[in-house]
Design a protein around this motif. Structure first.
Motif, PDB file in Angstrom:
ATOM      1  N   LEU A   1      -3.709  -9.234 -14.357  1.00 36.94           N
ATOM      2  CA  LEU A   1      -4.335  -8.473 -13.282  1.00 36.94           C
ATOM      3  C   LEU A   1      -5.108  -7.296 -13.873  1.00 36.94           C
ATOM      4  N   ASP A   2      -6.357  -7.170 -13.448  1.00 35.78           N
ATOM      5  CA  ASP A   2      -7.137  -6.015 -13.890  1.00 35.78           C
ATOM      6  C   ASP A   2      -6.506  -4.734 -13.367  1.00 35.78           C
ATOM      7  N   ALA A   3      -5.975  -4.805 -12.138  1.00 35.55           N
ATOM      8  CA  ALA A   3      -5.321  -3.625 -11.571  1.00 35.55           C
ATOM      9  C   ALA A   3      -4.362  -4.056 -10.474  1.00 35.55           C
ATOM     10  N   VAL A   4      -3.262  -3.329 -10.399  1.00 33.91           N
ATOM     11  CA  VAL A   4      -2.360  -3.397  -9.253  1.00 33.91           C
ATOM     12  C   VAL A   4      -2.559  -2.108  -8.477  1.00 33.91           C
ATOM     13  N   ILE A   5      -2.725  -2.237  -7.146  1.00 32.31           N
ATOM     14  CA  ILE A   5      -3.139  -1.086  -6.332  1.00 32.31           C
ATOM     15  C   ILE A   5      -2.100  -0.856  -5.237  1.00 32.31           C
ATOM     16  N   LEU A   6      -1.599   0.352  -5.153  1.00 35.31           N
ATOM     17  CA  LEU A   6      -0.679   0.745  -4.088  1.00 35.31           C
ATOM     18  C   LEU A   6      -1.437   1.657  -3.127  1.00 35.31           C
ATOM     19  N   THR A   7      -1.613   1.200  -1.871  1.00 37.38           N
ATOM     20  CA  THR A   7      -2.410   1.973  -0.909  1.00 37.38           C
ATOM     21  C   THR A   7      -1.657   3.202  -0.422  1.00 37.38           C
ATOM     22  N   HIS A   8      -0.354   3.066  -0.133  1.00 37.74           N
ATOM     23  CA  HIS A   8       0.451   4.212   0.302  1.00 37.74           C
ATOM     24  C   HIS A   8       1.917   3.866   0.105  1.00 37.74           C
ATOM     25  N   ASN A   9       2.749   4.884   0.138  1.00 36.96           N
ATOM     26  CA  ASN A   9       4.124   4.731  -0.326  1.00 36.96           C
ATOM     27  C   ASN A   9       5.093   4.364   0.806  1.00 36.96           C
ATOM     28  N   HIS A  10       4.872   3.188   1.415  1.00 37.62           N
ATOM     29  CA  HIS A  10       5.815   2.636   2.379  1.00 37.62           C
ATOM     30  C   HIS A  10       6.437   1.370   1.780  1.00 37.62           C
ATOM     31  N   PRO A  11       7.729   1.116   2.034  1.00 39.48           N
ATOM     32  CA  PRO A  11       8.408  -0.020   1.387  1.00 39.48           C
ATOM     33  C   PRO A  11       7.758  -1.371   1.654  1.00 39.48           C
ATOM     34  N   ASP A  12       7.164  -1.560   2.846  1.00 37.67           N
ATOM     35  CA  ASP A  12       6.572  -2.863   3.158  1.00 37.67           C
ATOM     36  C   ASP A  12       5.266  -3.099   2.404  1.00 37.67           C
TER      37      ASP A  12
ATOM     38  N   ASP B   1       0.269  14.564   7.452  1.00 47.69           N
ATOM     39  CA  ASP B   1       1.718  14.348   7.608  1.00 47.69           C
ATOM     40  C   ASP B   1       2.064  12.872   7.778  1.00 47.69           C
ATOM     41  N   ASN B   2       1.121  12.099   8.289  1.00 55.21           N
ATOM     42  CA  ASN B   2       1.342  10.667   8.513  1.00 55.21           C
ATOM     43  C   ASN B   2       0.938   9.900   7.257  1.00 55.21           C
ATOM     44  N   LEU B   3       1.917   9.264   6.587  1.00 50.54           N
ATOM     45  CA  LEU B   3       1.612   8.534   5.352  1.00 50.54           C
ATOM     46  C   LEU B   3       0.587   7.432   5.573  1.00 50.54           C
TER      47      LEU B   3
ATOM     48  N   LEU C   1     -10.748  -3.384   3.348  1.00 50.48           N
ATOM     49  CA  LEU C   1      -9.292  -3.386   3.426  1.00 50.48           C
ATOM     50  C   LEU C   1      -8.845  -1.947   3.678  1.00 50.48           C
ATOM     51  N   PRO C   2      -8.579  -1.579   4.950  1.00 51.84           N
ATOM     52  CA  PRO C   2      -8.292  -0.175   5.265  1.00 51.84           C
ATOM     53  C   PRO C   2      -6.824   0.212   5.261  1.00 51.84           C
ATOM     54  N   GLY C   3      -5.965  -0.582   4.621  1.00 50.12           N
ATOM     55  CA  GLY C   3      -4.556  -0.230   4.530  1.00 50.12           C
ATOM     56  C   GLY C   3      -3.912  -0.111   5.898  1.00 50.12           C
ATOM     57  N   ASP C   4      -3.134   0.965   6.098  1.00 52.63           N
ATOM     58  CA  ASP C   4      -2.455   1.205   7.375  1.00 52.63           C
ATOM     59  C   ASP C   4      -3.052   2.392   8.123  1.00 52.63           C
ATOM     60  N   LEU C   5      -4.334   2.648   7.923  1.00 58.11           N
ATOM     61  CA  LEU C   5      -4.968   3.791   8.578  1.00 58.11           C
ATOM     62  C   LEU C   5      -4.798   3.732  10.092  1.00 58.11           C
ATOM     63  N   GLU C   6      -4.513   4.882  10.670  1.00 55.44           N
ATOM     64  CA  GLU C   6      -4.477   5.007  12.121  1.00 55.44           C
ATOM     65  C   GLU C   6      -5.700   5.819  12.569  1.00 55.44           C
ATOM     66  N   GLU C   7      -5.697   6.316  13.784  1.00 56.49           N
ATOM     67  CA  GLU C   7      -6.919   6.895  14.372  1.00 56.49           C
ATOM     68  C   GLU C   7      -7.537   7.983  13.491  1.00 56.49           C
TER      69      GLU C   7
END
Length: 786
Positions: free
Chosen positions: A581-592, A661-663, A681-687
């Motif tokens: 893998l050229d890169a492994v990417i973690l969008t935000h620090n939630h277990p799922d 405050d919202n991860l 790919l916008p991850g888990d972005l909310e409003e």
């Protein structure tokens, strides 16, 4: 040869059945049966229809075995979202290492709406924590939602529904705590001694006599109970190539048979009348069958032990009738009997390894022994043991890679001392302890402790050998083409005969294997986005030209008993042909999103790790892996940044405000494009996060969108959909998730714009490919992306 051809045709029908719809097989099977009947006298042209008939029979029986019972009285009829109270009798109990248990029970009654209904059928009950205190034969009651087993729909994953269908289980339940299981007191009439109660008694005796680290290994060797083995011991056995010694198999049954035969022969030869009646080699094998059957049942009736018993039974009957048959023919007949009686047994690793290992030994060892000069007995024994180990290892290597993704070069050395130590010391001591246990408890304790000492010494030596770098075991996740090539190469070795035609066939097979290893089966698209079905989590693979790969998140569950990275993501990467893998990417620090990455980072070659999260805020275990593997960490800059250029493709990252405050609103966003098409790919972005994203112009027009936050309405669908006009929208979410994703408002917004949503909970893993002419959408269906 005819028997082997029929066996291979039938087995290939079973193996290819998962790729075909069952409905189309019945007319073909009928026509083939009619053709076989009409051509039965024309031997010159009847072989092909007969082989085709066995192939179609295999396909048909496969789907019949998988079909769940349809009658209203079966427990399967009560599957649903409403918790039900179920009563039944325990059939088996397997304790999980670290707590929890897996219980199979025979359902007898379902209570709902203040009424009781008699039912039948089996249920597998998972208990996450605690010791349920139930034993085989116990009557129990629990309350749970009943579920139909289902696969995640991810390439390379273990086929869980098929595994349960083989055991005639079509319903599962789950309890968080053992206290949620009610165990009824046994009545006096239910306390009759059985094989299961004897096994449980011996297991308790072992636990009392042997210290905890070694007790599970002794139980595995004596009564075939491997449920308590620690992950460390499992890893040591696998890397050392000695796992087979602690899974009761034909080797153990053969050793027990040889010991009983040796003692019985000495007694037999003392009787002149018996010698005159029949030679011991003719009569004794048949007379010893009851003792071997008792050993088979005592050790859990494992598939490989059952295979050995059936072959010994057939050999004993043939000897009794003064008849002989070639061992390979007997092996083929035995395999045919097993597959006709239990078609799904073909997919059990124990069946595959047992028959393949014995086939390799029967074919290769006699051939190789002709090259071994006559030496003193000890040297010839060592040579035979080494050649037997090599033959079994080579013939089973493709199956080990397919099922366990493991290559253990140390096995060729460790088995030279481990097989004699376990076979001639640990097994006799353990068996003697089991036989002594009912009458002399103290003596049984000493014997079990002696067995444990032998095991400990053997595993210490194995561990020492594994310190040699060249002998360390390796995990291998390979594509179907590579696995098929390994089968072909193994077939070259096992192919009998040395005629010119056979060598031509070997050459052709070798060239085919080389072609599979060196050339892709199909050209890679310019850009591919693969959304892996990992349940209620997220994991997406971006691939540029089939050469550069970026894994975004790895999914994860809140249970400690299921590693998403090991069970789903890693096999999928292997199936897709990803070796690095050229890169492994973690969008935000939630277990799922994060938990599944640990295994991938540990076992794949990874060049960089991208995340907006500072190093000191990462999970300690993740930090340790990054340090040990020397993986470079990259924290992208705020806003849009072009982070990779794989001509003609480009990858951008967008980092929103990391003080929110919202991860979810801190999620790293990625945009990948080829010449004309792009995916966002916008991850888990909310409003709030989406408003930040849209406040800056996108680097490229987007026509493929992963809907943020698994389809949550908190992401306000109109914000993105009014700004972007995607060709496709997809969402990663778990089946029946407790959040109700995707939310009806999201579905309504998409329907209003005439955009269909692709969902991993309904369609399995999703793959979107482009070579500059728009996105082509496929999903995982019957073992392929279609």
């Amino acid at each position: 040869m005819g028997l082997w051809l029929h066996l291979l045709s039938y087995a290939s029908g079973l193996a290819s059945a998962p790729y075909f719809q069952p409905s189309a097989l019945w007319p073909g099977l009928t026509l083939l049966g009619a053709a076989l009947f009409l051509l039965r006298r024309q031997t010159s042209i009847s072989l092909f229809p007969l082989l085709l008939f066995f192939w179609a029979l295999g396909c048909t029986l496969y789907h019949l075995e998988l079909a769940p019972p349809a009658d209203a009285g079966h427990i399967r009829a009560f599957v649903g979202d409403t918790p039900l109270s179920v009563e039944g009798t325990v059939l088996s109990v397997a304790h999980r290492y670290g707590g929890g248990a897996i219980i199979d029970l025979r359902a007898e009654r379902v209570n709902r709406d203040q009424s009781a209904t008699a039912v039948h059928g089996s249920v597998r009950l998972y208990i996450d924590q605690g010791d349920p205190g139930a034993a085989v034969g116990s009557r129990v009651c629990f309350r749970s939602r009943l579920r139909a087993p289902r696969s995640y729909g991810t390439p390379g994953e273990f086929d869980f529904p098929r595994h349960l269908a083989y055991q005639d289980i079509f319903v599962t339940g789950f309890l968080a705590e053992c206290r949620d299981l009610v165990v009824f007191a046994r009545t006096s009439g239910s306390r009759k001694p059985t094989i299961d109660s004897l096994r449980a008694s011996i297991g308790r005796q072992i636990d009392k006599a042997v210290e905890p680290p070694m007790a599970p290994l002794v139980r595995a060797l004596v009564i075939g109970d491997k449920s308590g083995l620690s992950p460390e011991h499992k890893d040591l056995l696998a890397q050392g190539g000695v796992s087979h010694l602690f899974a009761i198999s034909g080797l153990h049954l053969g050793l027990v048979a040889a010991m009983i035969f040796g003692i019985s022969r000495l007694l037999y030869l003392r009787s002149e009348r018996l010698i005159l009646f029949a030679p011991p080699v003719r009569l004794l094998p048949f007379l010893l069958l009851p003792a071997l059957l008792a050993y088979l049942l005592l050790t859990g009736n494992a598939i490989s032990t059952r295979r050995a018993f059936v072959m010994l039974l057939a050999a004993a009957v043939l000897l009794l009738g003064s008849r002989q048959t070639p061992p390979l023919k007997l092996l083929a007949a035995c395999a045919f009997v097993f597959l006709l009686g239990e078609p799904l047994i073909l997919f059990q690793p124990a069946f595959q390894l047992s028959f393949a290992g014995l086939f390799g030994i029967l074919v290769l060892v006699p051939r190789w022994l002709t090259w071994v000069p006559k030496r003193p007995k000890p040297l010839r024994y060592l040579a035979t043991l080494a050649l037997t180990t090599l033959a079994a290892s080579l013939s089973t290597a493709p199956l080990v890679i397919l099922n366990f993704h493991m290559v253990a070069p140390a096995g060729l050395a460790t088995n030279l001392f481990a097989v004699p130590a376990i076979s001639f010391a640990a097994v006799p001591l353990g068996l003697a302890g089991a036989l002594t246990s009912p009458a002399w408890s103290q003596g049984a304790d000493w014997l079990f402790q002696g067995c444990a000492a032998v095991i400990q010494g053997t595993l210490s030596a194995v561990d020492q050998l594994l310190q040699v770098p060249a002998l360390t075991g390796h995990l291998i996740y390979d594509s179907p083409a590579t696995v098929l090539a390994s089968f072909l190469l193994s077939g070259i070795l096992l192919l009998p005969g040395g005629s010119k035609r056979r060598w031509q066939l070997r050459t052709l097979v070798g060239l085919t294997a080389a072609l599979l290893l060196c050339s892709p089966l199909r050209p890679a698209p310019a850009l591919a986005a693969t959304a892996l079905s990992v349940g209620q989590g997220d994991s997406t693979l971006l691939s540029f030209g089939g050469r550069h790969h970026y894994l975004i998140d790895g999914g994860g569950t809140y249970s400690a008993n299921f590693d998403t990275g090991e069970r789903l993501v890693a096999p999928a990467l292997g199936w897709l042909g990803v070796r690095s893998l050229d890169a492994v990417i973690l969008t935000h620090n939630h277990p799922d999103h994060s938990k599944g990455l640990l295994y991938v980072l540990q076992h794949f070659s990874v060049r960089e790790f991208w995340t907006p999260i500072p190093l000191d805020q990462l999970d300690p275990q993740l930090r340790q892996i990054l340090s040990e593997k020397k993986i470079r960490m990259v924290c992208p800059s705020p806003g849009w940044t072009r982070t990779a250029h794989q001509a003609p493709g480009t990858l951008w990252t967008f980092v929103p405000n990391q003080g929110d405050d919202n991860l979810n609103n801190r999620s790293l966003v990625l945009l990948a494009k080829d010449e004309t098409d792009a995916v966002l790919l916008p991850g888990d972005l909310e409003e709030k996060g989406i408003q930040q994203l849209l406040a800056e112009p996108l680097p490229h027009p987007v026509n493929l969108l992963k809907y943020p936050h698994h389809g949550s309405r908190k992401s306000h669908p109109e914000l993105l959909l009014n700004y972007i006009a995607p060709q496709h929208v997809f969402a990663s979410l778990g089946a029946g998730n407790r959040h109700g994703f995707p939310h009806p408002e999201v579905i309504s917004a998409l329907q209003a714009r005439n955009i269909a949503i692709w969902r991993t909970d309904l369609h399995g893993s999703l793959q979107f490919t482009t070579s500059g002419e728009g996105w082509r959408a496929t999903h995982w269906n019957q073992r392929l992306f279609r």
